[in-house]
Scaffold this active site. Structure first.
Site, PDB file in Angstrom:
ATOM      1  N   THR A  46       0.829  -1.211   0.000  1.00  0.00           N
ATOM      2  CA  THR A  46       0.000   0.000   0.000  1.00  0.00           C
ATOM      3  C   THR A  46       0.864   1.263   0.000  1.00  0.00           C
ATOM      4  O   THR A  46       0.406   2.324  -0.405  1.00  0.00           O
ATOM      5  CB  THR A  46      -0.906   0.030   1.249  1.00  0.00           C
ATOM      6  OG1 THR A  46      -0.112  -0.354   2.383  1.00  0.00           O
ATOM      7  CG2 THR A  46      -2.082  -0.898   1.122  1.00  0.00           C
ATOM      8  N   ASP A  47       2.118   1.146   0.446  1.00  0.00           N
ATOM      9  CA  ASP A  47       2.917   2.378   0.631  1.00  0.00           C
ATOM     10  C   ASP A  47       3.150   3.133  -0.677  1.00  0.00           C
ATOM     11  O   ASP A  47       2.919   4.334  -0.760  1.00  0.00           O
ATOM     12  CB  ASP A  47       4.221   2.119   1.406  1.00  0.00           C
ATOM     13  CG  ASP A  47       5.191   1.149   0.755  1.00  0.00           C
ATOM     14  OD1 ASP A  47       4.821   0.531  -0.265  1.00  0.00           O
ATOM     15  OD2 ASP A  47       6.324   1.025   1.270  1.00  0.00           O
ATOM     16  N   ALA A 133      14.428 -11.884   4.327  1.00  0.00           N
ATOM     17  CA  ALA A 133      13.332 -12.520   5.068  1.00  0.00           C
ATOM     18  C   ALA A 133      12.082 -11.652   5.064  1.00  0.00           C
ATOM     19  O   ALA A 133      11.075 -12.001   5.660  1.00  0.00           O
ATOM     20  CB  ALA A 133      13.766 -12.787   6.501  1.00  0.00           C
ATOM     21  N   SER A 136      13.152  -6.264   6.198  1.00  0.00           N
ATOM     22  CA  SER A 136      13.836  -5.013   5.891  1.00  0.00           C
ATOM     23  C   SER A 136      15.256  -4.876   6.403  1.00  0.00           C
ATOM     24  O   SER A 136      15.624  -3.865   6.998  1.00  0.00           O
ATOM     25  CB  SER A 136      13.045  -3.846   6.474  1.00  0.00           C
ATOM     26  OG  SER A 136      12.220  -3.376   5.524  1.00  0.00           O
ATOM     27  N   SER A 138      17.625  -4.365   4.475  1.00  0.00           N
ATOM     28  CA  SER A 138      18.257  -3.300   3.674  1.00  0.00           C
ATOM     29  C   SER A 138      17.932  -1.911   4.237  1.00  0.00           C
ATOM     30  O   SER A 138      18.830  -1.080   4.390  1.00  0.00           O
ATOM     31  CB  SER A 138      17.867  -3.404   2.203  1.00  0.00           C
ATOM     32  OG  SER A 138      16.483  -3.525   2.074  1.00  0.00           O
ATOM     33  N   ASP A 182       9.471   0.738   4.973  1.00  0.00           N
ATOM     34  CA  ASP A 182      10.587   0.145   5.724  1.00  0.00           C
ATOM     35  C   ASP A 182      11.386   1.201   6.477  1.00  0.00           C
ATOM     36  O   ASP A 182      11.678   1.058   7.667  1.00  0.00           O
ATOM     37  CB  ASP A 182      11.520  -0.615   4.774  1.00  0.00           C
ATOM     38  CG  ASP A 182      10.781  -1.601   3.896  1.00  0.00           C
ATOM     39  OD1 ASP A 182       9.651  -1.962   4.239  1.00  0.00           O
ATOM     40  OD2 ASP A 182      11.339  -1.997   2.857  1.00  0.00           O
ATOM     41  N   TYR A 231       8.814  -6.906  -8.045  1.00  0.00           N
ATOM     42  CA  TYR A 231       8.291  -5.795  -7.258  1.00  0.00           C
ATOM     43  C   TYR A 231       8.067  -4.583  -8.157  1.00  0.00           C
ATOM     44  O   TYR A 231       7.017  -3.935  -8.111  1.00  0.00           O
ATOM     45  CB  TYR A 231       9.288  -5.471  -6.145  1.00  0.00           C
ATOM     46  CG  TYR A 231       8.858  -4.367  -5.216  1.00  0.00           C
ATOM     47  CD1 TYR A 231       8.150  -4.650  -4.056  1.00  0.00           C
ATOM     48  CD2 TYR A 231       9.160  -3.042  -5.497  1.00  0.00           C
ATOM     49  CE1 TYR A 231       7.765  -3.642  -3.196  1.00  0.00           C
ATOM     50  CE2 TYR A 231       8.776  -2.023  -4.643  1.00  0.00           C
ATOM     51  CZ  TYR A 231       8.077  -2.324  -3.498  1.00  0.00           C
ATOM     52  OH  TYR A 231       7.697  -1.317  -2.652  1.00  0.00           O
TER      53      TYR A 231
HETATM   54  C1  GLA Z   1       9.079  -4.013   0.441  1.00  0.00           C
HETATM   55  C2  GLA Z   1       9.279  -2.531   0.147  1.00  0.00           C
HETATM   56  C3  GLA Z   1       8.285  -1.658   0.935  1.00  0.00           C
HETATM   57  C4  GLA Z   1       6.854  -2.164   0.756  1.00  0.00           C
HETATM   58  C5  GLA Z   1       6.788  -3.675   0.973  1.00  0.00           C
HETATM   59  C6  GLA Z   1       5.432  -4.231   0.658  1.00  0.00           C
HETATM   60  O1  GLA Z   1       9.414  -4.283   1.765  1.00  0.00           O
HETATM   61  O2  GLA Z   1      10.612  -2.165   0.470  1.00  0.00           O
HETATM   62  O3  GLA Z   1       8.406  -0.323   0.552  1.00  0.00           O
HETATM   63  O4  GLA Z   1       6.350  -1.795  -0.494  1.00  0.00           O
HETATM   64  O5  GLA Z   1       7.746  -4.374   0.192  1.00  0.00           O
HETATM   65  O6  GLA Z   1       4.490  -3.701   1.517  1.00  0.00           O
END
Ligand code: GLA
Length: 390
Positions: A46-47, A133, A136, A138, A182, A231
């Protein structure tokens, strides 16, 4: 759990200091930064559609022990890959060999582009955030890098501004078009609370967690090789869907409007992907409300809905995640579970009564391994404080 978490963070910070003195002639670092990973309680993809997310910072983090240098060189050692990198702040280029270093390089690049005058830095990086995993690693590396670089340059900036520059590093330097979930979660996280982020205007609200619950991260350990390209494709599809509806982002669309415009979609897959995003935004707000009321059963039910739609409509699941989901839901007292992060592998989050969490951690791993042949990594985490210095 809180006690254990503090001990973990102090232990990791000491470990980073020790590594630093081993790498740099017995010297002590001037600063140790810490930036946690995150897990999203609700709000998958959704971000970047400018919608809502509800997330917590986890108790696993990247730690960077650092000291400034007199020249413009950044020298860094990472324990994770047992590798060293070095670059000049006057000519920051991606490194195709030491790809891990591009998060540090990219962050230095984004801060410099924004006009911050950085100083050279000697650093070591230690992390207990599992990689690939979906929690986040990164973003936690970027945020820890930004904090270390800024401290060495004696520059202070607003934490949201810093998080946005970390996102820019990932978007423009690393080439992953991630949203702000993230990085914001890593800087805004708070102990015993979730954070509700509005990705349109970047405002946020702290949502106190009422009632007793434990979050269990269930990493499938299924490698997520294609995640970058998949993605970016999803993101383009959502943007194309919004364009068909005449808006800049799916955030502006409610379900009746989407349904009334179904005829505009030639592409069925795109329609259902948009359907998932529009309903997921509603689920985030409903989950934040239920969490704050202590209605954890409702939060779990919403998470199960989110997972089913992520699998069937948004299509970001893989068989390993499906198996993990099924097993988690077999444990009484597990209220629900859903994919966290991008999907295509990575982790699922299970929301449990504290007693059920212990049971889940015993019940799920052997059965998952039996069915998939993969050893999972399953751990509980409290909602933890966001990034800072330790
Ligand atoms: C990854 C991206 C985030 C977000 C998620 C899915 O973690 O880095 O910005 O889009 O996927 O919600």
């Amino acid at each position: 759990m809180e006690e254990r978490k503090r001990a973990r963070s102090a232990r990791m910070a000491d470990h980073a200091r020790l590594l630093f003195s081993r790498c740099y002639d017995g010297e002590q670092p001037a600063v140790v930064s810490r930036a946690p990973g995150r897990t999203d309680l609700m709000g998958g993809h959704t971000d970047y559609n400018l919608g809502f997310v509800l997330s917590i910072a986890i108790d696993r983090a990247t730690y960077i022990a650092a000291r400034p240098r007199a020249d413009r060189v950044v020298h860094a050692y990472t324990e994770t890959y047992d590798e060293t990198t070095e670059f000049s702040l006057d000519d920051i280029q991606p490194d195709p060999q030491a790809r891990w270093s591009n998060y540090l390089r990219g962050t230095a690049w984004a801060l410099s582009e924004a006009g911050y005058r950085l100083a050279g830095m000697d650093a070591v990086i230690a992390s207990d955030v599992p990689i690939a995993a979906g929690v986040s690693s990164s973003a936690s590396f970027e945020v820890a890098s930004a904090l270390a670089l800024l401290a060495c340059a004696e520059v202070e900036i607003d934490s949201k501004q810093m998080a946005l520059l970390c996102q820019k590093a990932e978007n423009e330097f690393v080439g992953m078009r991630c949203g702000i979930l993230d990085q914001f979660s890593s800087v805004l996280g708070q102990r015993s609370a979730a954070v509700l982020i509005d990705c349109d205007d970047y405002s946020h609200r702290i949502v106190l967690i009422r009632g007793e619950m434990t979050v269990v991260v269930c990493d499938t350990n299924k490698p997520r090789e294609l995640v970058g390209s998949e993605y970016n494709t999803l993101r383009s599809q959502c943007e194309a869907g919004a364009a068909l509806l005449g808006v800049d982002a799916l955030r502006r669309v409610d379900l009746p409007t989407l349904q009334a415009n179904r005829h505009k979609f030639d592409d069925e897959e795109m329609y259902w992907r948009c359907y998932y995003i529009v309903t997921e935004n509603d689920r985030v707000l409903a989950a934040a409300d239920a969490l704050n009321r202590g209605d954890l059963g409702r939060v779990g039910a919403l998470q199960n809905q989110s997972m089913a739609m992520a699998r069937d409509y948004f299509k970001i699941s893989v068989p390993e995640l499906d198996v993990m989901w099924e097993l988690c839901n077999q444990v009484p007292g597990c209220w629900g579970a859903r994919i966290v992060g991008a999907g295509f592998g990575g982790a699922l989050l299970a929301l449990c009564h504290p007693q059920a969490a212990a049971e889940l951690m015993e019940y799920v791993p052997p059965r998952y391994k039996q069915r998939t042949g993969i050893e999972p990594n399953v751990f509980a985490t409290p909602a933890s404080e966001g990034a800072g210095y330790v």
